[in-house]
Design a protein around this motif. Structure first.
Motif, mmCIF file in Angstrom:
data_model
loop_
_atom_site.group_PDB
_atom_site.id
_atom_site.type_symbol
_atom_site.label_atom_id
_atom_site.label_comp_id
_atom_site.label_asym_id
_atom_site.label_seq_id
_atom_site.Cartn_x
_atom_site.Cartn_y
_atom_site.Cartn_z
ATOM 1 N N THR A 1 52.078 52.362 45.002
ATOM 2 C CA THR A 1 52.099 50.791 44.748
ATOM 3 C C THR A 1 51.046 50.367 44.421
ATOM 4 O OG1 THR A 1 53.269 50.963 46.854
ATOM 5 C CG2 THR A 1 52.282 48.879 46.215
ATOM 6 N N PHE A 2 50.934 49.465 43.184
ATOM 7 C CA PHE A 2 49.550 49.040 42.731
ATOM 8 C C PHE A 2 49.521 48.003 43.093
ATOM 9 C CE2 PHE A 2 51.426 52.602 39.823
ATOM 10 C CZ PHE A 2 50.124 53.092 39.663
ATOM 11 N N ASP A 3 47.602 46.970 43.786
ATOM 12 C CA ASP A 3 48.122 45.787 43.738
ATOM 13 C C ASP A 3 47.326 45.322 42.924
ATOM 14 O OD1 ASP A 3 47.156 43.489 44.868
ATOM 15 O OD2 ASP A 3 46.264 44.310 47.118
ATOM 16 N N CYS A 4 47.554 44.904 41.686
ATOM 17 C CA CYS A 4 46.462 44.581 40.344
ATOM 18 C C CYS A 4 46.401 42.718 41.034
ATOM 19 C CB CYS A 4 47.915 44.472 39.523
ATOM 20 S SG CYS A 4 48.268 46.262 38.919
ATOM 21 N N THR A 5 45.389 42.669 40.620
ATOM 22 C CA THR A 5 44.989 40.828 40.652
ATOM 23 C C THR A 5 43.966 40.523 39.312
ATOM 24 O OG1 THR A 5 42.280 41.710 41.288
ATOM 25 C CG2 THR A 5 43.639 41.335 43.133
ATOM 26 N N PHE A 6 44.452 39.332 39.018
ATOM 27 C CA PHE A 6 43.707 39.134 37.909
ATOM 28 C C PHE A 6 42.709 37.212 38.600
ATOM 29 C CE2 PHE A 6 47.414 40.980 37.496
ATOM 30 C CZ PHE A 6 46.962 41.871 36.376
ATOM 31 N N LYS B 1 45.181 52.981 33.626
ATOM 32 C CA LYS B 1 44.984 54.223 34.902
ATOM 33 C C LYS B 1 44.086 54.451 35.033
ATOM 34 C CE LYS B 1 50.130 55.452 34.496
ATOM 35 N NZ LYS B 1 51.031 56.637 34.615
ATOM 36 N N GLN B 2 42.963 55.268 34.120
ATOM 37 C CA GLN B 2 41.768 55.943 34.017
ATOM 38 C C GLN B 2 40.762 54.581 34.500
ATOM 39 O OE1 GLN B 2 42.062 57.698 30.298
ATOM 40 N NE2 GLN B 2 42.478 59.624 31.075
ATOM 41 N N ARG B 3 40.846 53.680 33.700
ATOM 42 C CA ARG B 3 40.067 52.667 33.873
ATOM 43 C C ARG B 3 40.070 51.422 35.310
ATOM 44 N NH1 ARG B 3 39.388 49.679 28.940
ATOM 45 N NH2 ARG B 3 41.723 49.972 29.129
ATOM 46 N N ASP B 4 41.702 51.038 35.918
ATOM 47 C CA ASP B 4 41.715 50.765 36.857
ATOM 48 C C ASP B 4 41.769 49.264 36.406
ATOM 49 O OD1 ASP B 4 42.691 52.437 38.658
ATOM 50 O OD2 ASP B 4 40.504 52.550 39.419
ATOM 51 N N LYS B 5 42.168 48.648 35.154
ATOM 52 C CA LYS B 5 42.066 47.674 34.651
ATOM 53 C C LYS B 5 43.601 47.344 34.207
ATOM 54 C CE LYS B 5 37.543 47.174 34.233
ATOM 55 N NZ LYS B 5 37.122 46.387 35.010
ATOM 56 N N ALA B 6 43.810 46.346 33.896
ATOM 57 C CA ALA B 6 44.955 45.331 33.584
ATOM 58 C C ALA B 6 45.135 44.227 32.977
ATOM 59 C CB ALA B 6 46.372 45.315 35.186
ATOM 60 N N THR B 7 46.453 44.742 32.160
ATOM 61 C CA THR B 7 46.338 43.068 31.515
ATOM 62 C C THR B 7 47.727 42.390 31.865
ATOM 63 O OG1 THR B 7 45.108 43.875 29.585
ATOM 64 C CG2 THR B 7 46.644 42.053 28.438
ATOM 65 N N ALA B 8 47.805 41.186 31.618
ATOM 66 C CA ALA B 8 48.835 40.561 32.181
ATOM 67 C C ALA B 8 49.265 39.356 30.893
ATOM 68 C CB ALA B 8 49.102 40.152 33.911
ATOM 69 N N ASN B 9 50.626 39.463 30.307
ATOM 70 C CA ASN B 9 51.327 38.877 29.512
ATOM 71 C C ASN B 9 52.373 38.150 30.228
ATOM 72 O OD1 ASN B 9 48.680 39.239 27.583
ATOM 73 N ND2 ASN B 9 49.885 41.499 27.530
ATOM 74 N N LEU B 10 52.671 37.002 29.142
ATOM 75 C CA LEU B 10 53.730 36.102 29.221
ATOM 76 C C LEU B 10 53.878 35.341 27.533
ATOM 77 C CD1 LEU B 10 55.618 34.924 31.233
ATOM 78 C CD2 LEU B 10 53.987 32.375 31.304
ATOM 79 N N ASN B 11 55.405 35.457 27.360
ATOM 80 C CA ASN B 11 55.405 35.064 26.209
ATOM 81 C C ASN B 11 56.703 33.601 26.889
ATOM 82 O OD1 ASN B 11 57.118 34.348 24.136
ATOM 83 N ND2 ASN B 11 57.994 36.096 23.180
ATOM 84 N N SER C 1 48.038 35.684 28.855
ATOM 85 C CA SER C 1 47.482 36.420 29.128
ATOM 86 C C SER C 1 46.408 36.465 29.973
ATOM 87 C CB SER C 1 46.682 37.003 27.477
ATOM 88 O OG SER C 1 45.886 38.039 28.283
ATOM 89 N N ALA C 2 46.755 37.218 30.523
ATOM 90 C CA ALA C 2 45.332 37.300 31.808
ATOM 91 C C ALA C 2 44.435 39.047 31.972
ATOM 92 C CB ALA C 2 46.053 37.033 34.017
ATOM 93 N N GLN C 3 43.449 39.174 31.878
ATOM 94 C CA GLN C 3 42.485 40.547 32.417
ATOM 95 C C GLN C 3 42.199 40.019 34.008
ATOM 96 O OE1 GLN C 3 42.323 42.455 29.816
ATOM 97 N NE2 GLN C 3 43.771 40.632 28.490
ATOM 98 N N GLY C 4 42.801 41.648 34.349
ATOM 99 C CA GLY C 4 41.891 42.226 36.116
ATOM 100 C C GLY C 4 41.968 43.335 35.565
ATOM 101 N N SER C 5 42.933 43.448 37.283
ATOM 102 C CA SER C 5 42.515 45.382 37.518
ATOM 103 C C SER C 5 43.608 45.610 38.450
ATOM 104 C CB SER C 5 41.273 45.601 38.190
ATOM 105 O OG SER C 5 40.522 45.067 39.828
ATOM 106 N N CYS C 6 43.273 46.778 39.327
ATOM 107 C CA CYS C 6 44.580 47.697 39.627
ATOM 108 C C CYS C 6 43.966 48.625 40.876
ATOM 109 C CB CYS C 6 46.219 47.881 38.891
ATOM 110 S SG CYS C 6 47.150 47.066 38.109
ATOM 111 N N LYS C 7 44.463 48.364 42.289
ATOM 112 C CA LYS C 7 44.469 49.288 42.938
ATOM 113 C C LYS C 7 45.598 49.838 42.836
ATOM 114 C CE LYS C 7 39.279 48.174 43.147
ATOM 115 N NZ LYS C 7 38.925 49.070 41.925
ATOM 116 N N ARG C 8 45.506 51.615 43.036
ATOM 117 C CA ARG C 8 46.727 52.401 44.360
ATOM 118 C C ARG C 8 46.590 52.247 45.513
ATOM 119 N NH1 ARG C 8 48.687 57.851 42.522
ATOM 120 N NH2 ARG C 8 50.500 57.991 44.137
ATOM 121 N N ARG C 9 47.142 51.824 46.255
ATOM 122 C CA ARG C 9 47.478 51.755 47.525
ATOM 123 C C ARG C 9 47.832 52.828 48.062
ATOM 124 N NH1 ARG C 9 49.784 45.989 50.058
ATOM 125 N NH2 ARG C 9 50.843 45.703 47.816
#
Length: 139
Positions: A22-27, A103-113, A131-139
């Motif tokens: 499970t990855f909890d991603c925040t933006f 994965k190696q940086r725990d960073k995330a990008t969410a995009n919407l078309n 678009s949004a930039q954020g990070s993910c944490k594994r739980r």
């Protein structure tokens, strides 16, 4: 024979079951009611992947399936779609999402078309791509 039965029991029953990831991603720059939400939860289990956020909860009442586009040691990229979404922000006939987790940086990008999105920005036109930039944490 008893030893063989015990060894088989330990190997068969004691083998680890498939563990869900499970990855909890925040933006952080996204509001709670934006087209791309401030929190997206991704769950991978037994070859299936689901995504969940507050917009998905509003529209579907729970997690929905997503499609894995890429899953390497470095990146996980998912895609999912919502149709005929009506919110206080406007109307989206087809919201096509993607989320890339690095994965190696725990960073995330969410995009919407979102072709046909009915909401005006400051310039008086509807955005088709967000678009949004954020990070993910594994739980």
């Amino acid at each position: 024979m008893k030893l063989l039965t015990t060894v088989c029991f330990i190997l068969c029953v004691g083998a680890p079951l498939a563990v869900a990831k499970t990855f909890d991603c925040t933006f952080p720059r996204q509001g709670a009611n934006e087209w791309i939400r401030s929190r997206i939860v991704v769950k991978l289990e037994d070859g299936n992947v689901t995504v969940f956020d507050s917009l998905i909860n509003q529209e579907k009442g729970g997690p929905i399936p997503a499609r894995v586009q890429t899953n390497t040691d470095k990146r996980l990229t998912l895609r999912w779609k919502l149709k005929d979404v009506k919110t206080d922000l406007g109307y989206g006939p087809s919201l096509n999402y993607s989320l890339s987790y690095f994965k190696q940086r725990d960073k995330a990008t969410a995009n919407l078309n979102a072709p046909g999105l009915e909401v005006l920005n400051d310039l008086g036109v509807s955005p088709e791509y967000l678009s949004a930039q954020g990070s993910c944490k594994r739980r």
